[in-house]
Scaffold this motif. Structure first.
Motif, PDB file in Angstrom:
ATOM      1  N   SER A  23      14.517  56.932  42.428  1.00 25.66           N
ATOM      2  CA  SER A  23      14.472  57.568  41.107  1.00 25.66           C
ATOM      3  C   SER A  23      15.779  57.375  40.350  1.00 25.66           C
ATOM      4  O   SER A  23      16.793  56.960  40.919  1.00 25.66           O
ATOM      5  CB  SER A  23      14.209  59.068  41.257  1.00 25.66           C
ATOM      6  N   ASP A  24      15.730  57.698  39.073  1.00 25.35           N
ATOM      7  CA  ASP A  24      16.934  57.638  38.246  1.00 25.35           C
ATOM      8  C   ASP A  24      18.013  58.572  38.773  1.00 25.35           C
ATOM      9  O   ASP A  24      19.191  58.260  38.733  1.00 25.35           O
ATOM     10  CB  ASP A  24      16.614  57.938  36.782  1.00 25.35           C
ATOM     11  N   LYS A  25      17.610  59.703  39.312  1.00 22.05           N
ATOM     12  CA  LYS A  25      18.579  60.670  39.855  1.00 22.05           C
ATOM     13  C   LYS A  25      19.284  60.098  41.085  1.00 22.05           C
ATOM     14  O   LYS A  25      20.471  60.337  41.296  1.00 22.05           O
ATOM     15  CB  LYS A  25      17.897  61.993  40.210  1.00 22.05           C
ATOM     16  N   GLN A  26      18.572  59.342  41.898  1.00 23.84           N
ATOM     17  CA  GLN A  26      19.181  58.715  43.062  1.00 23.84           C
ATOM     18  C   GLN A  26      20.161  57.625  42.636  1.00 23.84           C
ATOM     19  O   GLN A  26      21.217  57.469  43.245  1.00 23.84           O
ATOM     20  CB  GLN A  26      18.109  58.145  43.987  1.00 23.84           C
ATOM     21  N   ILE A  27      19.815  56.879  41.589  1.00 25.52           N
ATOM     22  CA  ILE A  27      20.730  55.863  41.074  1.00 25.52           C
ATOM     23  C   ILE A  27      21.965  56.532  40.477  1.00 25.52           C
ATOM     24  O   ILE A  27      23.086  56.068  40.680  1.00 25.52           O
ATOM     25  CB  ILE A  27      20.027  54.952  40.047  1.00 25.52           C
ATOM     26  N   ALA A  31      25.807  55.994  41.597  1.00 26.79           N
ATOM     27  CA  ALA A  31      26.863  55.652  40.645  1.00 26.79           C
ATOM     28  C   ALA A  31      28.042  56.610  40.768  1.00 26.79           C
ATOM     29  O   ALA A  31      29.199  56.197  40.670  1.00 26.79           O
ATOM     30  CB  ALA A  31      26.315  55.666  39.226  1.00 26.79           C
ATOM     31  N   GLN A  32      27.769  57.862  41.034  1.00 24.64           N
ATOM     32  CA  GLN A  32      28.843  58.835  41.234  1.00 24.64           C
ATOM     33  C   GLN A  32      29.633  58.539  42.501  1.00 24.64           C
ATOM     34  O   GLN A  32      30.789  58.912  42.616  1.00 24.64           O
ATOM     35  CB  GLN A  32      28.273  60.253  41.269  1.00 24.64           C
ATOM     36  N   GLN A  33      29.018  57.824  43.430  1.00 22.50           N
ATOM     37  CA  GLN A  33      29.680  57.438  44.678  1.00 22.50           C
ATOM     38  C   GLN A  33      30.410  56.100  44.535  1.00 22.50           C
ATOM     39  O   GLN A  33      30.983  55.598  45.485  1.00 22.50           O
ATOM     40  CB  GLN A  33      28.654  57.336  45.799  1.00 22.50           C
ATOM     41  N   GLY A  34      30.337  55.499  43.319  1.00 30.72           N
ATOM     42  CA  GLY A  34      31.085  54.266  43.077  1.00 30.72           C
ATOM     43  C   GLY A  34      30.270  53.007  42.858  1.00 30.72           C
ATOM     44  O   GLY A  34      30.832  51.942  42.609  1.00 30.72           O
ATOM     45  N   LEU A  38      24.068  46.077  39.816  1.00 32.32           N
ATOM     46  CA  LEU A  38      22.752  45.937  40.438  1.00 32.32           C
ATOM     47  C   LEU A  38      22.889  45.380  41.850  1.00 32.32           C
ATOM     48  O   LEU A  38      22.180  45.803  42.760  1.00 32.32           O
ATOM     49  CB  LEU A  38      21.852  45.037  39.590  1.00 32.32           C
ATOM     50  N   GLU A  39      23.814  44.459  42.039  1.00 37.53           N
ATOM     51  CA  GLU A  39      24.020  43.878  43.373  1.00 37.53           C
ATOM     52  C   GLU A  39      24.409  44.967  44.383  1.00 37.53           C
ATOM     53  O   GLU A  39      23.850  45.027  45.481  1.00 37.53           O
ATOM     54  CB  GLU A  39      25.106  42.808  43.310  1.00 37.53           C
ATOM     55  N   GLU A  40      25.332  45.818  44.003  1.00 41.53           N
ATOM     56  CA  GLU A  40      25.744  46.911  44.891  1.00 41.53           C
ATOM     57  C   GLU A  40      24.595  47.888  45.126  1.00 41.53           C
ATOM     58  O   GLU A  40      24.400  48.371  46.242  1.00 41.53           O
ATOM     59  CB  GLU A  40      26.934  47.665  44.296  1.00 41.53           C
ATOM     60  N   LEU A  41      23.831  48.155  44.076  1.00 41.60           N
ATOM     61  CA  LEU A  41      22.699  49.061  44.180  1.00 41.60           C
ATOM     62  C   LEU A  41      21.640  48.490  45.119  1.00 41.60           C
ATOM     63  O   LEU A  41      21.084  49.202  45.956  1.00 41.60           O
ATOM     64  CB  LEU A  41      22.119  49.292  42.783  1.00 41.60           C
ATOM     65  N   VAL A  61      19.879  51.892  33.517  1.00 42.93           N
ATOM     66  CA  VAL A  61      20.302  53.204  34.000  1.00 42.93           C
ATOM     67  C   VAL A  61      21.789  53.171  34.355  1.00 42.93           C
ATOM     68  O   VAL A  61      22.548  54.070  33.961  1.00 42.93           O
ATOM     69  CB  VAL A  61      19.451  53.656  35.216  1.00 42.93           C
ATOM     70  N   LEU A  62      22.226  52.143  35.063  1.00 40.85           N
ATOM     71  CA  LEU A  62      23.649  52.024  35.415  1.00 40.85           C
ATOM     72  C   LEU A  62      24.522  51.926  34.162  1.00 40.85           C
ATOM     73  O   LEU A  62      25.581  52.542  34.095  1.00 40.85           O
ATOM     74  CB  LEU A  62      23.876  50.799  36.300  1.00 40.85           C
ATOM     75  N   GLU A  63      24.081  51.169  33.166  1.00 42.97           N
ATOM     76  CA  GLU A  63      24.840  51.028  31.922  1.00 42.97           C
ATOM     77  C   GLU A  63      24.931  52.351  31.177  1.00 42.97           C
ATOM     78  O   GLU A  63      25.982  52.699  30.640  1.00 42.97           O
ATOM     79  CB  GLU A  63      24.204  49.959  31.027  1.00 42.97           C
ATOM     80  N   ALA A  64      23.841  53.113  31.139  1.00 46.32           N
ATOM     81  CA  ALA A  64      23.848  54.418  30.486  1.00 46.32           C
ATOM     82  C   ALA A  64      24.816  55.368  31.177  1.00 46.32           C
ATOM     83  O   ALA A  64      25.555  56.118  30.522  1.00 46.32           O
ATOM     84  CB  ALA A  64      22.440  55.002  30.460  1.00 46.32           C
ATOM     85  N   ILE A  65      24.852  55.319  32.489  1.00 42.78           N
ATOM     86  CA  ILE A  65      25.771  56.171  33.256  1.00 42.78           C
ATOM     87  C   ILE A  65      27.211  55.765  32.964  1.00 42.78           C
ATOM     88  O   ILE A  65      28.084  56.617  32.769  1.00 42.78           O
ATOM     89  CB  ILE A  65      25.445  56.089  34.763  1.00 42.78           C
ATOM     90  N   ALA A  66      27.475  54.466  32.919  1.00 36.91           N
ATOM     91  CA  ALA A  66      28.832  53.976  32.622  1.00 36.91           C
ATOM     92  C   ALA A  66      29.271  54.406  31.217  1.00 36.91           C
ATOM     93  O   ALA A  66      30.421  54.809  31.026  1.00 36.91           O
ATOM     94  CB  ALA A  66      28.870  52.452  32.744  1.00 36.91           C
ATOM     95  N   ARG A  67      28.349  54.346  30.248  1.00 34.91           N
ATOM     96  CA  ARG A  67      28.685  54.785  28.883  1.00 34.91           C
ATOM     97  C   ARG A  67      29.020  56.276  28.854  1.00 34.91           C
ATOM     98  O   ARG A  67      29.943  56.690  28.151  1.00 34.91           O
ATOM     99  CB  ARG A  67      27.531  54.494  27.920  1.00 34.91           C
ATOM    100  N   ARG A  68      28.281  57.075  29.608  1.00 35.42           N
ATOM    101  CA  ARG A  68      28.549  58.531  29.652  1.00 35.42           C
ATOM    102  C   ARG A  68      29.929  58.804  30.235  1.00 35.42           C
ATOM    103  O   ARG A  68      30.601  59.734  29.830  1.00 35.42           O
ATOM    104  CB  ARG A  68      27.494  59.265  30.469  1.00 35.42           C
TER     105      ARG A  68
END
Length: 71
Positions: A23-27, A31-34, A38-41, A61-68
């Motif tokens: 899910s998006d929450k798991q991603i 992301a909070q863990q570093g 996409l490769e790392e994910l 999703v990763l890009e949105a998190i990085a922007r936040r």
């Protein structure tokens, strides 16, 4: 792209990778863990490793998190 969501404990989860049930929450937690790419994910959770349909959405999703994080 297949997208589905489900409400669990009052929180709506958007399934990003249906093959792996990610899910998006798991991603977001990853992301909070570093995790930043996409490769790392894919290496850590298997996102995009099966059919690959979710790869572009997982990147979004990763890009949105990085922007936040920048704000």
């Amino acid at each position: 792209m297949i997208k589905s969501s489900i409400e669990i404990y009052g929180k709506v989860l958007m399934y990003i990778c249906v093959c792996r049930g990610i899910s998006d929450k798991q991603i977001e937690a990853a992301a909070q863990q570093g995790i930043t790419s996409l490769e790392e994910l894919s290496e850590s959770m298997g996102v995009g490793a099966d059919c690959g349909v979710c790869q572009s959405h997982a990147c979004q999703v990763l890009e949105a998190i990085a922007r936040r994080k920048l704000t």
